[in-house]
Design a protein around this motif. Structure first.
Motif, PDB file in Angstrom:
ATOM      1  N   ALA A  44     -21.893  28.331  60.261  1.00  0.00           N
ATOM      2  CA  ALA A  44     -22.036  29.077  61.822  1.00  0.00           C
ATOM      3  C   ALA A  44     -21.302  28.016  62.757  1.00  0.00           C
ATOM      4  O   ALA A  44     -20.812  28.721  63.721  1.00  0.00           O
ATOM      5  CB  ALA A  44     -23.551  28.628  62.101  1.00  0.00           C
ATOM      6  N   THR A  95     -22.590  36.699  65.341  1.00  0.00           N
ATOM      7  CA  THR A  95     -23.749  36.027  65.068  1.00  0.00           C
ATOM      8  C   THR A  95     -24.283  35.976  63.549  1.00  0.00           C
ATOM      9  O   THR A  95     -25.558  35.591  63.341  1.00  0.00           O
ATOM     10  CB  THR A  95     -24.823  36.297  66.136  1.00  0.00           C
ATOM     11  N   SER A  96     -23.513  36.618  62.792  1.00  0.00           N
ATOM     12  CA  SER A  96     -23.872  36.658  61.374  1.00  0.00           C
ATOM     13  C   SER A  96     -24.687  35.671  60.896  1.00  0.00           C
ATOM     14  O   SER A  96     -25.312  35.757  59.857  1.00  0.00           O
ATOM     15  CB  SER A  96     -22.719  37.306  60.739  1.00  0.00           C
ATOM     16  N   LEU A 155     -25.788  32.875  62.789  1.00  0.00           N
ATOM     17  CA  LEU A 155     -26.430  32.169  63.686  1.00  0.00           C
ATOM     18  C   LEU A 155     -28.062  32.298  63.716  1.00  0.00           C
ATOM     19  O   LEU A 155     -28.486  33.238  63.650  1.00  0.00           O
ATOM     20  CB  LEU A 155     -25.776  32.247  64.994  1.00  0.00           C
ATOM     21  N   SER A 164     -31.667  32.033  66.106  1.00  0.00           N
ATOM     22  CA  SER A 164     -31.778  32.510  67.405  1.00  0.00           C
ATOM     23  C   SER A 164     -31.383  31.443  68.547  1.00  0.00           C
ATOM     24  O   SER A 164     -30.797  31.848  69.581  1.00  0.00           O
ATOM     25  CB  SER A 164     -33.209  32.796  67.583  1.00  0.00           C
ATOM     26  N   GLU A 217     -28.913  29.294  68.112  1.00  0.00           N
ATOM     27  CA  GLU A 217     -27.128  29.241  68.374  1.00  0.00           C
ATOM     28  C   GLU A 217     -26.911  30.514  68.828  1.00  0.00           C
ATOM     29  O   GLU A 217     -25.778  30.532  69.474  1.00  0.00           O
ATOM     30  CB  GLU A 217     -26.851  29.038  66.912  1.00  0.00           C
ATOM     31  N   GLU A 218     -27.552  31.785  68.679  1.00  0.00           N
ATOM     32  CA  GLU A 218     -27.183  32.979  69.240  1.00  0.00           C
ATOM     33  C   GLU A 218     -27.247  32.900  70.839  1.00  0.00           C
ATOM     34  O   GLU A 218     -26.354  33.391  71.412  1.00  0.00           O
ATOM     35  CB  GLU A 218     -28.442  34.084  68.816  1.00  0.00           C
ATOM     36  N   LEU A 236     -24.040  31.328  72.060  1.00  0.00           N
ATOM     37  CA  LEU A 236     -22.995  32.467  71.980  1.00  0.00           C
ATOM     38  C   LEU A 236     -23.105  33.270  72.968  1.00  0.00           C
ATOM     39  O   LEU A 236     -22.313  33.795  73.884  1.00  0.00           O
ATOM     40  CB  LEU A 236     -23.116  33.111  70.649  1.00  0.00           C
ATOM     41  N   THR A 239     -21.546  44.588  65.872  1.00  0.00           N
ATOM     42  CA  THR A 239     -22.595  43.777  65.266  1.00  0.00           C
ATOM     43  C   THR A 239     -23.424  44.812  64.457  1.00  0.00           C
ATOM     44  O   THR A 239     -23.310  46.077  64.727  1.00  0.00           O
ATOM     45  CB  THR A 239     -23.273  43.213  66.354  1.00  0.00           C
ATOM     46  N   GLU A 256     -29.290  42.624  69.531  1.00  0.00           N
ATOM     47  CA  GLU A 256     -28.526  42.201  70.270  1.00  0.00           C
ATOM     48  C   GLU A 256     -27.529  43.107  71.288  1.00  0.00           C
ATOM     49  O   GLU A 256     -27.234  42.530  72.455  1.00  0.00           O
ATOM     50  CB  GLU A 256     -27.238  41.415  69.341  1.00  0.00           C
ATOM     51  N   ASP A 298     -31.829  34.869  60.222  1.00  0.00           N
ATOM     52  CA  ASP A 298     -32.153  36.191  60.839  1.00  0.00           C
ATOM     53  C   ASP A 298     -33.699  36.197  60.655  1.00  0.00           C
ATOM     54  O   ASP A 298     -34.339  36.451  59.420  1.00  0.00           O
ATOM     55  CB  ASP A 298     -31.763  37.525  60.189  1.00  0.00           C
TER      56      ASP A 298
END
Length: 534
Positions: free
Chosen positions: A163, A187-188, A190, A192, A194-195, A198, A216, A221, A485
């Protein structure tokens, strides 16, 4: 309960010149042999706007992005940048026009630092023409701080979690005069937390008037970050609409089309998630297939973990928490320095993937392109790799048996391809991931390790993969899945272990959790608790 347009936070940003069209794609078409990949696609992005580009794998998104990026030429149609028509012959021409593309496949040099990758080819130099390392690091730190990316400019890219490598790639794309930024599944990998980093970076980019094309498969998102949605289906425009005018049900219906009525997606409503039993209902009396007791090594600290027969067991935690390292240790990629590993109640010593496979353990790694597949080889060749010993006799490769086994695995996992002789690189992301799974079938492994099993996979293929995982568990196998996720873990798992700083801090039953927000809170608490122990 569906997600409504009110979840869109980025739309509140006021941008001067918002009505200016930065990129306009008109009737773009592309044909590969007899296959029409794009059939007259239209797409627009205005200044300060995020346009979410959606569609199932094979819908045409990747082909369109490659044409915009100059990596591929269109057969017809036009592309205008700020009112001026362009026909890009190379990525360099696209970049010069102000377009920057971040693909899922990263283009970093692993042996170099973050700073060196960011300024590769444009390094600050002194009067002697040598790289000014001090200024390089200072410029990199200032740039990273301006977007809030938690990256160490001096860190070597090869030492970073996936990530963080992805964040480095995005940072690299943002340097320079960027008018349109294309993000392909950013965000594949990442979590929440780290999202949000971004998303904040995207908001800062759009506040400066940059337009963003945001690809995405994580549909929540779309409501968090986009202003407009463009949906492709079978190489055509299926729908274009303002995000505020659409809800989740309509979004999914437009993506999958009329032939998938009744599809229950991985982005189901929160009401569905509140119901217990999304895993397999494994009871506490089920026999443990696999156990770790006080396992430590270079990354783990006294890990205790058990996975029961027929159970789907999740590993949740922030990037660098140790989720992936647990899987790597079980698969023999990391050496155990203390503690024990047991299977079916008997202590085992696994020092290599070869020994893990012999014990009935299989791994689907996080990065399928680098670690899970050989893209230039055929489906059959990839599926034969883990079982070469069983497909050879007296030094001869049993081609007929290999082909039959490949066809059986493709049928079992619904791999969509004309034949097993198709090269893996020509498959969609969802079908590539199915090939990663199919490498281990038949027979069904005793313990299946999954690291980010649906990265870059569309909503339909994701449901198919979930079905495969559930079937494996119902057959009596144990499944250990690490995922950033949280919704995926809530949907799939019977129990979830929270990992922080190389420790399993706590394990909870899925039925005890109200929703993914509670799981996120547990991860944050576990991280704080682990820091106190340190």
């Amino acid at each position: 309960m569906t997600l409504e347009a009110g979840h869109n936070h980025v739309g509140a940003v006021a941008v001067k010149g918002r009505d200016e069209t930065l990129i306009k794609v008109t009737q773009v078409s592309k044909k590969f042999g007899g296959v029409h990949a794009l059939k007259g696609i239209d797409l627009e992005v205005n200044a300060g706007e995020v346009n979410a580009l959606l569609g199932e794998n094979g819908a045409g998104k990747s082909t369109l992005i490659k044409i915009i990026a100059g990596a591929m030429t269109a057969d017809g149609g036009s592309i205008e940048i700020a009112g001026r028509e362009h026909s890009f012959k190379s990525p360099a021409e696209s970049r010069a026009a102000g377009l920057a593309v971040v693909y899922q496949e990263l283009s970093l040099i692993p042996s170099l630092s973050v700073a060196a990758n960011l300024f590769l080819g444009r390094e600050p130099r002194n009067r002697l023409g040598l790289v000014n390392r001090r200024k390089l690091l200072r410029d990199a730190d200032e740039f990273l701080d301006s977007y809030g990316f938690p990256l160490d400019s001096k860190a070597r890219v090869s030492d970073l979690p996936f990530a963080y490598r992805q964040m480095t790639e995005i940072s690299k794309a943002l340097i320079g005069d960027v008018r349109v930024l294309v993000l392909d599944e950013p965000t594949s990998a990442l979590t929440s937390g780290e999202e949000e980093i971004l998303f904040s970076a995207v908001e800062r980019v759009t506040a400066r008037g940059v337009g963003v094309i945001y690809v995405t498969h994580r549909l929540k998102e779309v409501f968090r970050i986009s202003h407009r949605v463009t949906i492709l289906r079978d190489g055509r425009n299926a729908a274009t609409m303002l995000t505020k005018d659409v809800d989740m049900d309509k979004l999914v219906a437009e993506i999958v089309g009329p032939n998938h009525n009744g599809l229950k997606t991985a982005v189901a409503s929160d009401n569905t998630l509140s119901q217990p039993g999304h895993g397999n209902g494994v009871s506490s009396s089920s026999s443990p297939i696999f156990q770790l007791k006080a396992v430590s090594n270079d990354r783990l600290r006294g890990v205790d973990l058990e996975v029961r027969e027929g159970e789907i067991h999740g590993l949740a935690g922030s990037i660098g928490s140790g989720r992936t390292e647990i899987l790597e240790t079980v698969f023999g990629l990391r050496k155990i320095k203390a503690g024990t590993m047991s299977m079916d109640g008997k202590e085992v010593s696994i020092k290599s993937p070869y020994e893990a496979i012999a014990k009935g353990i299989a791994l689907a790694p996080e990065d399928r392109h680098e670690e899970g597949l050989i893209l230039d080889q055929t489906i059959e060749q990839n599926l034969a790799l883990p079982r070469l010993k069983g497909l050879t006799r007296y030094g001869w490769f049993l081609r007929k048996a290999s082909k039959a086994q490949a066809n059986l695995a493709m049928q079992t996992l619904s791999v969509k391809a004309p034949a097993s002789s198709v090269r893996v690189k020509n498959l969609s992301g969802g079908n590539q991931q199915k090939v990663v799974f199919a490498k281990w079938f038949p027979p069904v492994p005793k313990l299946l390790l999954l690291d980010e099993p649906t990265v870059g996979v569309d909503v339909g293929a994701r449901e198919e993969i979930y079905g495969v995982v559930r079937d494996i568990a119902r057959s009596g196998s144990a499944v250990l899945v690490a995922s950033s996720d949280l919704l995926e873990l809530m949907i799939l798992c019977d129990r979830i272990s929270i990992v922080a700083d190389g420790r399993v801090v706590t394990t909870v039953n899925r039925s005890e959790l109200i929703g993914e927000e509670e799981l996120h809170r547990l991860i944050q608490q576990s991280h704080s608790f682990s820091k106190e122990l340190s």
